[in-house]
Design a protein around this motif. Structure first.
Motif, mmCIF file in Angstrom:
data_model
loop_
_atom_site.group_PDB
_atom_site.id
_atom_site.type_symbol
_atom_site.label_atom_id
_atom_site.label_comp_id
_atom_site.label_asym_id
_atom_site.label_seq_id
_atom_site.Cartn_x
_atom_site.Cartn_y
_atom_site.Cartn_z
ATOM 1 N N GLU A 134 33.237 9.459 12.686
ATOM 2 C CA GLU A 134 33.172 9.361 11.223
ATOM 3 C C GLU A 134 32.927 7.928 10.776
ATOM 4 N N ASN B 101 29.506 11.755 8.708
ATOM 5 C CA ASN B 101 30.445 11.868 7.597
ATOM 6 C C ASN B 101 29.744 12.558 6.429
ATOM 7 N N SER C 1 37.492 12.066 15.582
ATOM 8 C CA SER C 1 37.792 12.158 14.152
ATOM 9 C C SER C 1 38.468 10.874 13.685
ATOM 10 N N PRO D 52 39.314 16.690 15.995
ATOM 11 C CA PRO D 52 37.942 16.847 15.502
ATOM 12 C C PRO D 52 37.620 18.299 15.167
ATOM 13 N N ASP E 15 36.947 18.694 9.169
ATOM 14 C CA ASP E 15 36.257 17.536 9.704
ATOM 15 C C ASP E 15 34.774 17.881 9.888
#
Length: 233
Positions: free
Chosen positions: A37, A64, A89, A94, A98
């Motif tokens: 991310e 993201n 994550s 994750p 997410d």
């Protein structure tokens, strides 16, 4: 066959030995391509796992809310060339609440091996500590921002608590936590129970279950604190 490893991150500042099996570190050391991310926080996490890892030899792909959906599939090109990859994550597991779930879906469609690693999940840990029904629960992610829609969602959750005996779990952007709590205390029945959990697995951990009536006597201030909320009867 190359594998896509789902690598849990910590939920906050804590001792890695308390939340991550040693085997996770072995996997991280073996991977050169990561989908993350935020590159900066991912680099920091990897260094925390093993200071000896040469970060500059790694390749990072950012995933993201700003990522172009049409470019996500290309992130898995290293796997087509036989390389393992990892998804990290920002916090927790994750692909659960997410954007990593989009990558996992592509990997599954292409027949790649997907390997979830053990690590902290605020959803499961909060259910465990809440005293609520762990046999039947629903994680709803973020509630609607619009006040009328949010109130409708809260009423629907409360209805399911009593009609289906199901724990309801949700989250909010930290700077809106206090407003959300105020709304819950206004909209929910006095005897409905609310669990507020934050800092799970960290020295500042707090997981408290109270009735709405009890919370009304002392409204917590939760600005800028990542929280998870649970409702039950």
């Amino acid at each position: 066959m190359s594998a896509l490893y789902l690598i849990p991150n910590t939920l906050g500042e804590c001792c890695l030995d308390n939340v991550m099996p040693a085997g996770n570190a072995d996997v991280i050391r073996s991977i050169k391509h990561f989908i993350v991310e935020d590159v900066r926080t991912a680099r920091r996490f990897i260094k925390l796992v093993d200071k000896g890892i040469d970060i500059d030899t790694l390749t990072f792909y950012t995933l993201n809310q700003h990522t172009d959906a049409t470019s996500i599939a290309s992130y898995l090109e290293p796997m087509a060339n036989g390389f393992d990859m990892g998804i990290i994550s920002e916090a927790g597991c994750p692909a659960v609440a997410d954007p990593g779930a989009d990558v996992v879906a592509i990997a599954q469609k292409r027949g790649y091996k997907v390997v979830p690693l053990v690590g902290p999940s605020s959803i499961l840990l909060s259910v465990m500590a809440s005293g609520f029904n762990g046999q039947s629960f629903a994680f709803l992610g973020y509630l609607p921002i619009d006040t009328a829609e949010r109130q409708k969602a809260v009423k629907k959750m409360e209805s399911r608590i009593y009609s289906e005996n199901q724990t309801q779990i949700f989250i909010e952007t930290p700077y809106r936590n206090t407003k959300l709590v105020e709304q819950l205390l206004s909209w929910c029945q006095p005897l409905t129970k609310l669990c507020i959990a934050y800092g799970i697995t960290t020295p500042d951990e707090s997981i408290r279950t109270r009735t709405i009536a009890e919370w009304r006597k002392s409204v917590p201030q939760l600005e800028k604190v990542p929280c998870i909320f649970l409702l039950y009867k």
